[in-house]
Write an enzyme that holds these catalytic residues in place. Structure first.
Site, PDB file in Angstrom:
ATOM      1  N   ASP A 285       0.858  -1.192   0.000  1.00  0.00           N
ATOM      2  CA  ASP A 285       0.000   0.000   0.000  1.00  0.00           C
ATOM      3  C   ASP A 285       0.893   1.240   0.000  1.00  0.00           C
ATOM      4  O   ASP A 285       2.075   1.164   0.370  1.00  0.00           O
ATOM      5  CB  ASP A 285      -0.913   0.022   1.232  1.00  0.00           C
ATOM      6  N   SER A 286       0.308   2.370  -0.393  1.00  0.00           N
ATOM      7  CA  SER A 286       1.059   3.629  -0.336  1.00  0.00           C
ATOM      8  C   SER A 286       1.425   3.966   1.107  1.00  0.00           C
ATOM      9  O   SER A 286       2.378   4.703   1.346  1.00  0.00           O
ATOM     10  CB  SER A 286       0.216   4.750  -0.940  1.00  0.00           C
TER      11      SER A 286
ATOM     12  N   CYS B  96     -11.146   3.056  -1.123  1.00  0.00           N
ATOM     13  CA  CYS B  96      -9.838   3.493  -0.654  1.00  0.00           C
ATOM     14  C   CYS B  96      -9.609   2.777   0.661  1.00  0.00           C
ATOM     15  O   CYS B  96     -10.508   2.713   1.516  1.00  0.00           O
ATOM     16  CB  CYS B  96      -9.811   5.010  -0.455  1.00  0.00           C
TER      17      CYS B  96
ATOM     18  N   HIS C 150      -8.126   3.443   3.291  1.00  0.00           N
ATOM     19  CA  HIS C 150      -8.199   4.194   4.546  1.00  0.00           C
ATOM     20  C   HIS C 150      -9.632   4.339   5.066  1.00  0.00           C
ATOM     21  O   HIS C 150      -9.838   4.590   6.247  1.00  0.00           O
ATOM     22  CB  HIS C 150      -7.649   5.614   4.351  1.00  0.00           C
TER      23      HIS C 150
ATOM     24  N   GLU D 157      -4.544   9.621   8.011  1.00  0.00           N
ATOM     25  CA  GLU D 157      -3.075   9.647   8.169  1.00  0.00           C
ATOM     26  C   GLU D 157      -2.682  10.583   9.322  1.00  0.00           C
ATOM     27  O   GLU D 157      -1.710  10.345  10.011  1.00  0.00           O
ATOM     28  CB  GLU D 157      -2.393  10.128   6.879  1.00  0.00           C
TER      29      GLU D 157
ATOM     30  N   CYS E 108      -4.001  -1.266  -2.484  1.00  0.00           N
ATOM     31  CA  CYS E 108      -4.142   0.184  -2.617  1.00  0.00           C
ATOM     32  C   CYS E 108      -4.946   0.400  -3.883  1.00  0.00           C
ATOM     33  O   CYS E 108      -4.557  -0.068  -4.963  1.00  0.00           O
ATOM     34  CB  CYS E 108      -2.761   0.828  -2.738  1.00  0.00           C
TER      35      CYS E 108
END
Ligand code: DGL
Length: 275
Positions: free
Chosen positions: A11-12, A193, A195, A159, A74
């Site tokens: 993942d990023s 996504c 997240h 984040e 991702c």
């Protein structure tokens, strides 16, 4: 003959941990190598060429670590890099190794979830602009109307650990109102996504009755299980000691602190560089 190794999960940043935890829950006996490119996240606003270049570097690194099968956990990397890696790179770099994404497993099941046949995709700007979801979904279900909404702040809120605070409400309400005003018949919103599952409580609180939010981790995990069952030649070269190793391109301490939000446990993390 390939040497057996762990399954790579890329993942990023931290978001892919929401996918990894579902995979670990369903397939606990396998070994995993998680790699988060935190020093270069977010990928969402980056161009096609850059996301491809960064993702390819991560894939090559995971291959070097001994992974024979990699999940791009991702959406942005799946949308912008997966096809080129599968079709252009793998045949001459590692014809026996495999890289899979998160968009197709989600697209495959959506027909059995929506009743109105109107669905929405919430994702990064990159994922929405790529049109990957409507293209994949309409391959399986041409009758489903797909509407996208880019939510550029949502991954950033997570984040920065602002996702449970009041400030997050403004952005969540704004994007939900936007997508539902584009198509009022939507009954299912894919959280496209990695997240966004961390925003699920707030999303559900703001959604009108009859509209549900759909995290994708469970479907990605089920699809991987099915893939390993259908490909015994790959399954036999996945090691099974129940061990997961974690790697980041940023500070291991920062990663390990943030990872507790996603995994609810302490983990040991190593730093690597990608180039
Ligand atoms: N993990 C990315 C995704 O699923 C979102 C975060 C980013 O923009 O890097 O699309």
């Amino acid at each position: 003959m390939l040497k057996p190794g762990p399954i790579g999960v890329f993942d990023s940043g931290y978001g892919g941990l929401t996918i990894l935890s579902e995979i670990q829950a369903l397939l606990p006996e396998y070994d995993y190598c998680y790699l988060g490119d935190n020093s270069r996240a977010p990928y969402g606003p980056r161009s096609f060429d850059i996301v491809y270049e960064f993702t390819k570097q991560a894939v090559l690194e995971l291959f070097d670590m001994g992974c024979n099968l990699i999940i791009l956990a991702c959406n942005t990397a799946s949308a912008k890099a997966l096809r080129t890696i599968q079709q252009k790179d793998l045949p001459h770099i590692h014809p026996d190794k495999r890289v899979l994404g998160v968009i197709r497993p989600t697209a495959e099941i959506i027909g059995s979830v929506t009743k109105s046949r109107h669905i929405g995709i919430l994702g990064t700007a990159g994922t929405i602009q790529s049109e990957s979801y409507p293209i994949e979904i309409n391959k399986f279900f041409p009758d489903i109307k797909v509407t996208g909404e880019a939510c550029p702040m949502w991954a950033t809120l997570v984040e920065n650990r602002e996702h449970e605070n009041e400030g997050a409400d403004y952005f969540i309400k704004k994007n939900l109102n936007n997508i539902l005003s584009k198509d009022s018949q939507i009954d299912t919103l894919i959280l496209g996504c990695t997240h966004y599952p961390l925003l699920l409580n707030k999303i559900e609180a703001f959604l009108p009755a009859g509209v549900k939010a759909l995290p994708q981790g469970k479907y990605v995990a089920e699809s991987l299980k099915d893939y390993l069952f259908r490909h015994p030649e790959m399954d036999s070269i996945c090691t099974k000691n129940g061990i997961t190793q974690y790697f980041t391109t940023e500070s291991p301490q920062k990663f390990s602190e943030a990872a507790t939000i996603f995994l609810n446990k302490e983990i040991e993390v190593k730093r690597i560089t990608l180039e």
